[in-house]
Design an enzyme around this catalytic site. Structure first.
Site, PDB file in Angstrom:
ATOM      1  N   LYS A  41       7.371 -42.066  42.796  1.00  0.00           N
ATOM      2  CA  LYS A  41       7.731 -42.074  41.366  1.00  0.00           C
ATOM      3  C   LYS A  41       8.782 -43.147  41.062  1.00  0.00           C
ATOM      4  O   LYS A  41       8.745 -43.776  39.993  1.00  0.00           O
ATOM      5  CB  LYS A  41       8.222 -40.689  40.940  1.00  0.00           C
ATOM      6  CG  LYS A  41       7.135 -39.604  40.976  1.00  0.00           C
ATOM      7  CD  LYS A  41       5.936 -39.955  40.108  1.00  0.00           C
ATOM      8  CE  LYS A  41       5.042 -38.740  39.854  1.00  0.00           C
ATOM      9  NZ  LYS A  41       3.837 -39.100  39.071  1.00  0.00           N
ATOM     10  N   ASP A  82     -10.361 -37.409  35.419  1.00  0.00           N
ATOM     11  CA  ASP A  82      -9.757 -36.583  36.464  1.00  0.00           C
ATOM     12  C   ASP A  82     -10.693 -36.579  37.654  1.00  0.00           C
ATOM     13  O   ASP A  82     -11.893 -36.793  37.506  1.00  0.00           O
ATOM     14  CB  ASP A  82      -9.521 -35.144  35.978  1.00  0.00           C
ATOM     15  CG  ASP A  82      -8.438 -34.427  36.768  1.00  0.00           C
ATOM     16  OD1 ASP A  82      -7.284 -34.331  36.269  1.00  0.00           O
ATOM     17  OD2 ASP A  82      -8.717 -33.972  37.903  1.00  0.00           O
ATOM     18  N   ASP A 111     -11.358 -40.940  40.529  1.00  0.00           N
ATOM     19  CA  ASP A 111     -10.408 -40.715  41.626  1.00  0.00           C
ATOM     20  C   ASP A 111      -9.462 -41.914  41.656  1.00  0.00           C
ATOM     21  O   ASP A 111      -9.875 -43.028  41.999  1.00  0.00           O
ATOM     22  CB  ASP A 111     -11.180 -40.594  42.947  1.00  0.00           C
ATOM     23  CG  ASP A 111     -10.237 -40.392  44.132  1.00  0.00           C
ATOM     24  OD1 ASP A 111      -9.002 -40.435  43.948  1.00  0.00           O
ATOM     25  OD2 ASP A 111     -10.750 -40.207  45.250  1.00  0.00           O
ATOM     26  N   TYR A 161       7.158 -38.216  47.470  1.00  0.00           N
ATOM     27  CA  TYR A 161       6.901 -38.121  46.020  1.00  0.00           C
ATOM     28  C   TYR A 161       7.993 -38.872  45.242  1.00  0.00           C
ATOM     29  O   TYR A 161       7.704 -39.625  44.294  1.00  0.00           O
ATOM     30  CB  TYR A 161       6.861 -36.642  45.653  1.00  0.00           C
ATOM     31  CG  TYR A 161       6.644 -36.322  44.197  1.00  0.00           C
ATOM     32  CD1 TYR A 161       5.441 -36.633  43.564  1.00  0.00           C
ATOM     33  CD2 TYR A 161       7.631 -35.669  43.454  1.00  0.00           C
ATOM     34  CE1 TYR A 161       5.235 -36.305  42.230  1.00  0.00           C
ATOM     35  CE2 TYR A 161       7.431 -35.339  42.130  1.00  0.00           C
ATOM     36  CZ  TYR A 161       6.231 -35.660  41.520  1.00  0.00           C
ATOM     37  OH  TYR A 161       6.032 -35.344  40.195  1.00  0.00           O
TER      38      TYR A 161
HETATM   39  N1  LIG Z   1       4.836 -30.391  36.167  1.00  0.00           N
HETATM   40  C1  LIG Z   1       5.996 -30.910  36.476  1.00  0.00           C
HETATM   41  O1  LIG Z   1       6.997 -30.200  36.653  1.00  0.00           O
HETATM   42  C2  LIG Z   1       6.158 -32.395  36.604  1.00  0.00           C
HETATM   43  C3  LIG Z   1       7.453 -32.933  36.614  1.00  0.00           C
HETATM   44  C4  LIG Z   1       7.618 -34.310  36.716  1.00  0.00           C
HETATM   45  C5  LIG Z   1       6.519 -35.127  36.804  1.00  0.00           C
HETATM   46  N2  LIG Z   1       5.259 -34.582  36.802  1.00  0.00           N
HETATM   47  C6  LIG Z   1       4.149 -35.501  36.920  1.00  0.00           C
HETATM   48  O2  LIG Z   1       3.324 -35.319  35.800  1.00  0.00           O
HETATM   49  C7  LIG Z   1       1.978 -35.634  36.147  1.00  0.00           C
HETATM   50  C8  LIG Z   1       1.098 -34.469  35.770  1.00  0.00           C
HETATM   51  O3  LIG Z   1       1.538 -33.334  36.493  1.00  0.00           O
HETATM   52  P1  LIG Z   1       1.052 -31.861  36.115  1.00  0.00           P
HETATM   53  O4  LIG Z   1       2.230 -30.979  36.181  1.00  0.00           O
HETATM   54  O5  LIG Z   1       0.223 -31.898  34.895  1.00  0.00           O
HETATM   55  O6  LIG Z   1       0.184 -31.542  37.410  1.00  0.00           O
HETATM   56  P2  LIG Z   1      -1.256 -30.894  37.504  1.00  0.00           P
HETATM   57  O7  LIG Z   1      -1.445 -30.578  38.954  1.00  0.00           O
HETATM   58  O8  LIG Z   1      -1.429 -29.802  36.521  1.00  0.00           O
HETATM   59  O9  LIG Z   1      -2.208 -32.095  37.077  1.00  0.00           O
HETATM   60  C9  LIG Z   1      -2.432 -33.205  37.899  1.00  0.00           C
HETATM   61  C10 LIG Z   1      -3.879 -33.620  37.680  1.00  0.00           C
HETATM   62  O10 LIG Z   1      -4.110 -34.789  38.474  1.00  0.00           O
HETATM   63  C11 LIG Z   1      -5.403 -34.669  39.021  1.00  0.00           C
HETATM   64  N3  LIG Z   1      -5.517 -35.492  40.210  1.00  0.00           N
HETATM   65  C12 LIG Z   1      -5.014 -35.262  41.444  1.00  0.00           C
HETATM   66  N4  LIG Z   1      -5.409 -36.218  42.286  1.00  0.00           N
HETATM   67  C13 LIG Z   1      -6.161 -37.082  41.573  1.00  0.00           C
HETATM   68  C14 LIG Z   1      -6.861 -38.264  41.894  1.00  0.00           C
HETATM   69  N5  LIG Z   1      -6.871 -38.751  43.139  1.00  0.00           N
HETATM   70  N6  LIG Z   1      -7.536 -38.905  40.912  1.00  0.00           N
HETATM   71  C15 LIG Z   1      -7.545 -38.428  39.643  1.00  0.00           C
HETATM   72  N7  LIG Z   1      -6.930 -37.282  39.285  1.00  0.00           N
HETATM   73  C16 LIG Z   1      -6.242 -36.627  40.250  1.00  0.00           C
HETATM   74  C17 LIG Z   1      -5.565 -33.190  39.334  1.00  0.00           C
HETATM   75  O11 LIG Z   1      -6.938 -32.831  39.485  1.00  0.00           O
HETATM   76  C18 LIG Z   1      -4.890 -32.561  38.138  1.00  0.00           C
HETATM   77  O12 LIG Z   1      -5.806 -32.281  37.107  1.00  0.00           O
HETATM   78  C19 LIG Z   1       1.978 -35.936  37.646  1.00  0.00           C
HETATM   79  O13 LIG Z   1       2.056 -37.316  37.843  1.00  0.00           O
HETATM   80  C20 LIG Z   1       3.250 -35.275  38.123  1.00  0.00           C
HETATM   81  O14 LIG Z   1       3.749 -35.896  39.271  1.00  0.00           O
HETATM   82  C21 LIG Z   1       5.053 -33.242  36.695  1.00  0.00           C
END
Ligand SMILES: NC(=O)c1ccc[n+]([C@@H]2O[C@H](COP(=O)([O-])OP(=O)(O)OC[C@H]3O[C@@H](n4cnc5c(N)ncnc54)[C@H](O)[C@@H]3O)[C@@H](O)[C@H]2O)c1
Length: 249
Positions: free
Chosen positions: A161, A36, A62, A157
């Protein structure tokens, strides 16, 4: 799932879906590289896995930097000698965003594309060489139902995706001859800590709130030997939300 002897990289592994997935793969036996951009939170996840008897290492990564990704992959190979699984969960929509494309700043749009699309592409690119050398591997990219439907305010976004899904299908065909399975999961709304949830049951056909393990359960299957014949698919986990027009008859 039996993931004993497997080495798994999970990006975004300090977040809601990523941390749940990292813990699930570790509890199934994998040694998990918890990546992360936020090292402190990644270390907390790795510590929790180790406290539960699992194997984990936190690496600050990153995904918008190919140098950072390549360094993480090199460290993983140094430490474990192989990479069996990659789950790309780093991503998300911009926290502060405009409600339209024309109102969005170029910087925000670039950042959303960088993290969600380029991040997934470059992480996959960085691991497939090792997986080809092993003649085995499993990759799951986390997309979103927003890729499949319009969602005003999230055009960047959604495009990122949708790109992840399209990229995954083609990568899947390129690497399938090497016994590498690439697939996507597309969650609906999965609340993070602090997200308001009272309206969510009305947005899906199960009438309840998704938890991150609804996603990690599917990921655990897709990275297991049981999913050996599954290639280039996108699995939606949204309680039926994207199938119908809830409340708009
Ligand atoms: N939560 C939802 O409703 C949802 C729905 C559909 C898809 N998603 C996708 O699921 C995945 C996880 O989402 P989540 O809900 O756990 O979000 P979250 O914000 O809890 O977790 C995302 C993580 O990515 C990390 N991150 C951000 N930029 C980064 C970078 N440049 N390099 C490395 N790490 C980085 C953040 O620090 C964070 O820990 C994402 O791709 C999101 O688009 C989430």
């Amino acid at each position: 799932m039996n993931l004993e002897s497997k080495v798994a990289i999970v990006t975004g592994a300090a977040g809601c879906i990523g941390s749940t997935t990292a813990k699930r793969l570790a509890s199934d036996g994998a040694a998990v590289v918890v990546c992360d951009v936020n090292l402190e939170l990644a270390q907390n996840v790795a510590d929790a896995i180790i406290a539960d008897g699992g194997r984990a290492t936190a690496i600050e990564t990153d995904v918008t930097s190919t140098e950072s990704i390549d360094a993480m992959v090199a460290q993983t190979i140094d430490q474990h000698g192989r990479i069996d699984i990659l789950v790309t969960a780093a991503g998300g929509s911009a926290r502060e965003r405009a409600s339209t494309v024309h109102g969005s700043s170029v910087e925000v749009i670039k950042q959303v594309l960088d993290v969600n699309l380029r991040g997934a592409i470059f992480c996959c690119r960085a691991v497939v060489g090792q997986m080809i050398a092993q003649e085995a591997g499993k990759i799951v990219n986390v997309a979103s139902i927003v890729a499949l439907q319009g969602s005003p305010g999230h055009a960047d976004y959604a495009a990122a995706k949708a790109g992840v899904i399209a990229f995954s299908k083609t990568l899947a065909l390129e690497v399938a001859p090497h016994n590498i399975n690439v697939n996507c999961v597309s969650p609906g709304l999965v609340p993070r800590p602090g997200t308001r949830v009272d309206h969510i049951p009305a947005t899906n056909y199960l009438g309840r709130v998704a938890t991150p393990d609804t996603v990690s359960n599917l990921v655990a299957f897709l990275v297991s030997d049981e999913a050996d014949f599954v290639v280039g698919q996108n699995y939606v986990v949204d309680g039926g939300r994207s199938l119908g027009l809830k409340g708009r008859r």
